[in-house]
Structures are given as C-alpha cells and as structure tokens.
Design an enzyme around this catalytic site. Structure first.
Site, PDB file in Angstrom:
ATOM      1  N   ARG A  91       0.807  -1.220   0.000  1.00 49.50           N
ATOM      2  CA  ARG A  91       0.000   0.000   0.000  1.00 49.50           C
ATOM      3  C   ARG A  91       0.842   1.272   0.000  1.00 49.50           C
ATOM      4  O   ARG A  91       0.353   2.329  -0.322  1.00 49.50           O
ATOM      5  CB  ARG A  91      -0.988  -0.028   1.174  1.00 49.50           C
ATOM      6  CG  ARG A  91      -2.164  -0.953   0.878  1.00 49.50           C
ATOM      7  CD  ARG A  91      -3.065  -1.144   2.056  1.00 49.50           C
ATOM      8  NE  ARG A  91      -2.506  -2.034   3.046  1.00 49.50           N
ATOM      9  CZ  ARG A  91      -3.113  -2.394   4.156  1.00 49.50           C
ATOM     10  NH1 ARG A  91      -4.307  -1.925   4.427  1.00 49.50           N
ATOM     11  NH2 ARG A  91      -2.540  -3.238   5.000  1.00 49.50           N
ATOM     12  N   GLN A  92       2.125   1.135   0.370  1.00 45.93           N
ATOM     13  CA  GLN A  92       3.011   2.306   0.245  1.00 45.93           C
ATOM     14  C   GLN A  92       3.758   2.143  -1.077  1.00 45.93           C
ATOM     15  O   GLN A  92       4.876   1.649  -1.111  1.00 45.93           O
ATOM     16  CB  GLN A  92       3.986   2.342   1.408  1.00 45.93           C
ATOM     17  CG  GLN A  92       3.297   2.510   2.762  1.00 45.93           C
ATOM     18  CD  GLN A  92       4.280   2.355   3.901  1.00 45.93           C
ATOM     19  OE1 GLN A  92       5.031   3.264   4.229  1.00 45.93           O
ATOM     20  NE2 GLN A  92       4.300   1.171   4.501  1.00 45.93           N
ATOM     21  N   LYS A  99     -15.364   9.110  -1.754  1.00 45.03           N
ATOM     22  CA  LYS A  99     -15.305   9.637  -0.370  1.00 45.03           C
ATOM     23  C   LYS A  99     -14.735  11.045  -0.420  1.00 45.03           C
ATOM     24  O   LYS A  99     -13.702  11.261  -1.034  1.00 45.03           O
ATOM     25  CB  LYS A  99     -14.352   8.782   0.475  1.00 45.03           C
ATOM     26  CG  LYS A  99     -14.923   7.473   0.920  1.00 45.03           C
ATOM     27  CD  LYS A  99     -13.936   6.758   1.811  1.00 45.03           C
ATOM     28  CE  LYS A  99     -12.782   6.169   1.045  1.00 45.03           C
ATOM     29  NZ  LYS A  99     -11.905   5.301   1.803  1.00 45.03           N
ATOM     30  N   ASP A 114     -12.807  -5.133  -4.316  1.00 42.16           N
ATOM     31  CA  ASP A 114     -11.576  -4.449  -3.885  1.00 42.16           C
ATOM     32  C   ASP A 114     -10.461  -5.482  -3.777  1.00 42.16           C
ATOM     33  O   ASP A 114     -10.706  -6.692  -3.845  1.00 42.16           O
ATOM     34  CB  ASP A 114     -11.816  -3.766  -2.521  1.00 42.16           C
ATOM     35  CG  ASP A 114     -10.948  -2.521  -2.338  1.00 42.16           C
ATOM     36  OD1 ASP A 114     -10.025  -2.295  -3.135  1.00 42.16           O
ATOM     37  OD2 ASP A 114     -11.195  -1.769  -1.361  1.00 42.16           O
ATOM     38  N   ASP A 159      -8.936  -4.564   5.196  1.00 43.33           N
ATOM     39  CA  ASP A 159      -8.042  -4.583   6.358  1.00 43.33           C
ATOM     40  C   ASP A 159      -8.874  -4.320   7.614  1.00 43.33           C
ATOM     41  O   ASP A 159      -9.370  -5.257   8.254  1.00 43.33           O
ATOM     42  CB  ASP A 159      -6.933  -3.548   6.152  1.00 43.33           C
ATOM     43  CG  ASP A 159      -5.861  -3.623   7.224  1.00 43.33           C
ATOM     44  OD1 ASP A 159      -6.035  -4.385   8.188  1.00 43.33           O
ATOM     45  OD2 ASP A 159      -4.837  -2.921   7.109  1.00 43.33           O
TER      46      ASP A 159
END
Ligand code: R5P
Length: 310
Positions: free
Chosen positions: A93-94, A190, A216, A220
C-alpha cells in the site's frame, strides 16, 4: 520441481501440493530463543526449479523475513531457479510517496526479495499493477477475477447486479470485473470538503434497486467496505455483497463485518483465514490453490500464464 512452504499459509501450500500432486519439500522453519528465524531444508534441491509458497501477511515482518531466509537457503543450496510465490504481497500500500519524507515500502520489499536471490515472483491482485515494475525479475501478477467471476455466476442472477468500486482508486479493477459479467458500474467517492468535517460518501451511478457487488483488493480494518455498504443501502441498493481478494481483516475487522449490513463478504485464501474468519456468519472463503497450482505448472513447463485469463 519442488514446492516448499514457510509458516504463513501452510494450508494453501498443502492444497497447491495436492493440485500438483507433488509433496511439499521437507523443511524446518524454527526460532532461536531470541526469535531469530532458523531454516533448514532437509532434502537435496541442487539443480531444482523451486517454488516457495509464502504470503507476507500478518505478522508481515516475520513472514517477510522467513521468505528472505528461505530464498537465501535455496540459493546457497544451488537451486536452479527460485520462484517466490507471494499470493498476498504485503507492504504494497506504500507504493508511491504521498508526501515528503515517506518511504516506498513496496519497492523496498521488491528489492529485498530480488537481492535475496529470487529469480521470479508469482502473486495475485497486486495492490497496484505497476508494482510489477518494481521488480527487475519476471513477475506474474495473476488476476483473482476468473475465480470471483465463477463464484458470482454460481451464486447470483447477474441480470440485476451493479459492480461497485468502494473508492476511486479501485475503479480499474471494478470496471474489469463489470465487463466480465456484463454488469453496470458505480463508484463510491469519499470526500471531506473541509478539514475536521466528517467524510461524505457520494455515489457515482444510480444503485437504486440493484444487488450491489463491492470489489476491492484488500479488506483490512473493514472501514472502507462497511462505510461503502451503508452508503449504497442508503441510496436504495437492494443488497450489498463484497468480493475482496485479500482478507487482511486486522483487529476488530471480523466483528465489524459480522455486525455490518453486508449480506456476505467473499475473500480468497491468499491469506490463511483465522478461526474468527471461519466462524463469521457472513464471511466465505474461496480457494485460489487451483489458480496458483496451474500457474506454477505452466511456469515450470515454460508455458503461457496469461492464457489462463482468456
Ligand atoms: C486501499 O487502497 C485498498 O484498496 C483498500 O480499500 C483498503 O486497504 C481497505 O482498508 P480498510 O479495510 O482498512 O478500510
């Protein structure tokens, strides 16, 4: 060919070994008293084409280190080719610098795996496709979509389905699935208009009367998913189900999903489901062992992997 498993998803490794009809190579992964990892491969691997099955799921640091040490042990034992099979690629995710002085952990982990001595990587639904380019060794990023599509067709009447991306970042993935099942697409957007104001969920698309399928790569904390489900129901969706490849489900996520209005959350076993996941009334797991087993078979035989997806 040899298949070897670390400790992160033994059950999946066993399923893959059954699919390929090849026993798991004998290997001990133990700990010294101070928790350092000690590995001993207990059979000859000289000249072999070796596949290590090890998702880097929770506890991510331990499982990543196990993977690196396994690769090192195999390299020093003269394996001919080492493929790191990492069904869930942690630290993904980074994958860019969202602000100054932040790391790109996905690139760091790619470097670690490569420098430890892996010759190839095999994974499923990378958080972002471009992470493939972080490796300078061949990397096959399998799609979970065929497994998901089959399950949807078995469980739903696709005529009244709307595929929904729970955020703008997931649109490409959701659109690809919508195309496979010939369904329309909606997007949850969002927004926080001013700092300190609560987040507003805008739905792009008319979901009224549809059975919505949220798609998705990762669930998490479950926050993204449960908030999106609430927003869809508020906008008239008939029901909301979620198909998510990697069930990270940390902390209170299972309780959150169980208490949510989600009809069902369907995940794969890229990460070994915990007892809580297995006991949850509205979480179901699909196996990616045949998909991985077939890809391993094709890699070993130098056959096309991409043709698995046509
Ligand atoms: C984000 O970009 C990912 O695709 C997932 O939407 C996210 O990781 C889900 O996290 P959580 O379940 O904690 O909201």
């Amino acid at each position: 060919m040899k298949i070897i498993a670390g400790n992160s998803n033994r059950a999946l490794a066993e399923e893959i070994s059954k699919y390929l009809d090849i026993p798991l190579a004998s290997c001990q992964v133990r700990r010294f008293a101070d928790q350092e990892i000690y590995i001993e491969i207990q059979e000859n691997v000289r000249g072999e084409d070796v596949f290590i099955i090890q998702p880097t799921s929770y506890p991510a640091n331990d499982h990543l280190m196990e993977l690196l040490i396994l690769i090192d042990a195999l390299r020093r034992s003269s394996a001919r080719r080492i493929t790191a099979v990492v069904p869930y690629f942690g630290y993904a995710r980074q994958d860019r610098k969202p602000g100054p002085r932040t790391p790109i952990s996905a690139k760091l982990v790619a470097n670690l795996i490569t420098n430890a001595g892996a010759d190839r990587v095999l994974t499923i639904d990378l958080h972002a496709g471009q992470i493939q380019g972080f490796f300078d060794i061949p990397t096959d990023n399998l799609y979970g979509a065929p497994v998901i599509t089959r399950d949807i067709k078995e469980h739903y009447n696709t005529e009244n389905i709307m595929v929904v991306s729970p955020d703008v970042g997931g649109v490409v993935r959701a659109r690809a699935l919508a195309k496979r099942i010939n369904a329309p697409l909606a997007i949850v957007d969002k927004r926080r208009d001013k700092p300190g104001e609560s987040e507003v969920m805008n739905i792009i698309g008319d979901v009224n009367g549809y059975e919505c399928l949220l798609v998705d790569d990762i669930v998490d904390s479950g926050g993204t998913l449960c908030n999106a489900a609430d927003a869809l129901l508020k906008n008239g969706a008939k029901s909301v189900t979620a198909y998510i490849t990697h069930g990270v489900l940390s902390g209170g996520a299972v309780a959150r999903v169980s208490a949510s209005k989600l009809k069902e959350l369907v995940i794969t076993n890229s990460i070994e489901p915990t007892a809580a996941v297995l006991a949850a009334p509205n979480i179901r797991t699909m196996s990616v062992a045949p998909l991985l087993g077939e890809a391993i078979n094709r890699i070993a035989q130098e056959r096309s992997v991409s043709s698995l997806f046509f």
